[in-house]
Design an enzyme around this catalytic site. Structure first.
Site, PDB file in Angstrom:
ATOM      1  N   TYR A   1       0.834  -1.208   0.000  1.00 11.72           N
ATOM      2  CA  TYR A   1       0.000   0.000   0.000  1.00 11.72           C
ATOM      3  C   TYR A   1       0.867   1.255   0.000  1.00 11.72           C
ATOM      4  O   TYR A   1       0.664   2.165  -0.812  1.00 11.72           O
ATOM      5  CB  TYR A   1      -0.916  -0.003   1.220  1.00 11.72           C
ATOM      6  CG  TYR A   1      -1.764   1.241   1.345  1.00 11.72           C
ATOM      7  CD1 TYR A   1      -2.935   1.390   0.600  1.00 11.72           C
ATOM      8  CD2 TYR A   1      -1.390   2.278   2.196  1.00 11.72           C
ATOM      9  CE1 TYR A   1      -3.709   2.530   0.703  1.00 11.72           C
ATOM     10  CE2 TYR A   1      -2.157   3.421   2.303  1.00 11.72           C
ATOM     11  CZ  TYR A   1      -3.314   3.546   1.562  1.00 11.72           C
ATOM     12  OH  TYR A   1      -4.076   4.687   1.665  1.00 11.72           O
ATOM     13  N   ALA A   2       1.857   1.295   0.897  1.00  8.51           N
ATOM     14  CA  ALA A   2       2.731   2.466   0.974  1.00  8.51           C
ATOM     15  C   ALA A   2       3.469   2.683  -0.342  1.00  8.51           C
ATOM     16  O   ALA A   2       3.592   3.818  -0.829  1.00  8.51           O
ATOM     17  CB  ALA A   2       3.733   2.291   2.117  1.00  8.51           C
TER      18      ALA A   2
END
Length: 212
Positions: free
Chosen positions: A130-131
């Site tokens: 996600y990051a």
């Protein structure tokens, strides 16, 4: 403004549609399932069925034509890394390219507070995809000619909106209600163009933060 809201059925999107309507905008609520259309209409938006995860840039372009702004508030919801990259990076980037192709000048991205190159999330952490995906999407947005704003809320909660935030902190909780308020104010605030606005729940009124 005529606003295209990608992810209108999400937890932030559902709160955002009525706020945008209260600000005298029209809202095209883009959702991926037919079952989600009635809620968008109930909230005051015009429902648009489009699965951005699988839609081409050309298909997204057609959906965005005639709008003044795009708000990205969609996400894969974690879990499957492959789908995280497909939605939070690839589909988001296609939506930016589509906004440019459709002649939409304004783009507001709902990202996260740690979306910086040195976010510190290790690759073996389940949060890393996600990051990594969000940072790639944010960086692509910065490279476009769009009037962009990237919003970085902290850890999202379902607490009621307080209408007050802190833009100095680098971590903390942020209610989804406050995220919706900040998105709406960003659209009305030219000073946020070209800015990465990181925020958590705090003590400063949102209207004061944006000079209103």
């Amino acid at each position: 403004m005529n606003v295209a809201l990608i992810g209108a059925h999400g937890k932030v999107g559902r709160l955002l549609v009525p706020i945008l309507k209260d600000h005298h905008n029209t809202v095209s609520g883009i959702v991926r399932h037919e079952s989600q259309l009635p809620l968008v209409e109930e909230l005051g938006g015009t429902p648009v069925l489009l699965d951005v995860e699988h839609a081409s840039t050309e298909e997204i372009t057609e959906a965005l034509r005639g709008h003044d702004a795009v708000v990205w508030s969609a996400g894969a919801g974690g879990g499957d890394p492959e789908r995280t990259y497909a939605v939070d990076r690839d589909a988001a980037i296609r939506s930016m390219d589509a906004a440019v192709a459709a002649g939409v000048p304004r783009y507001v991205m709902v990202s996260w507070i740690g979306s910086v190159p040195d976010h510190g999330i290790p690759e073996d952490n389940s949060f890393f995809p996600y990051a990594d995906a969000k940072l790639a999407a944010d960086d692509h947005l910065r490279g476009t000619d769009l009037d962009w704003t990237i919003l970085g809320p902290g850890t999202l909660t379902n607490h009621p909106a307080t209408g007050t935030i802190d833009v100095e902190a680098e971590k903390g909780d942020t209610s989804r209600g406050n995220v919706a308020l900040v998105v709406a104010e960003s659209l009305r605030s030219p000073s946020t163009v070209g800015q990465f606005v990181r925020f958590v729940d705090g003590d400063t009124p949102v209207l004061e933060v944006f000079g209103r």
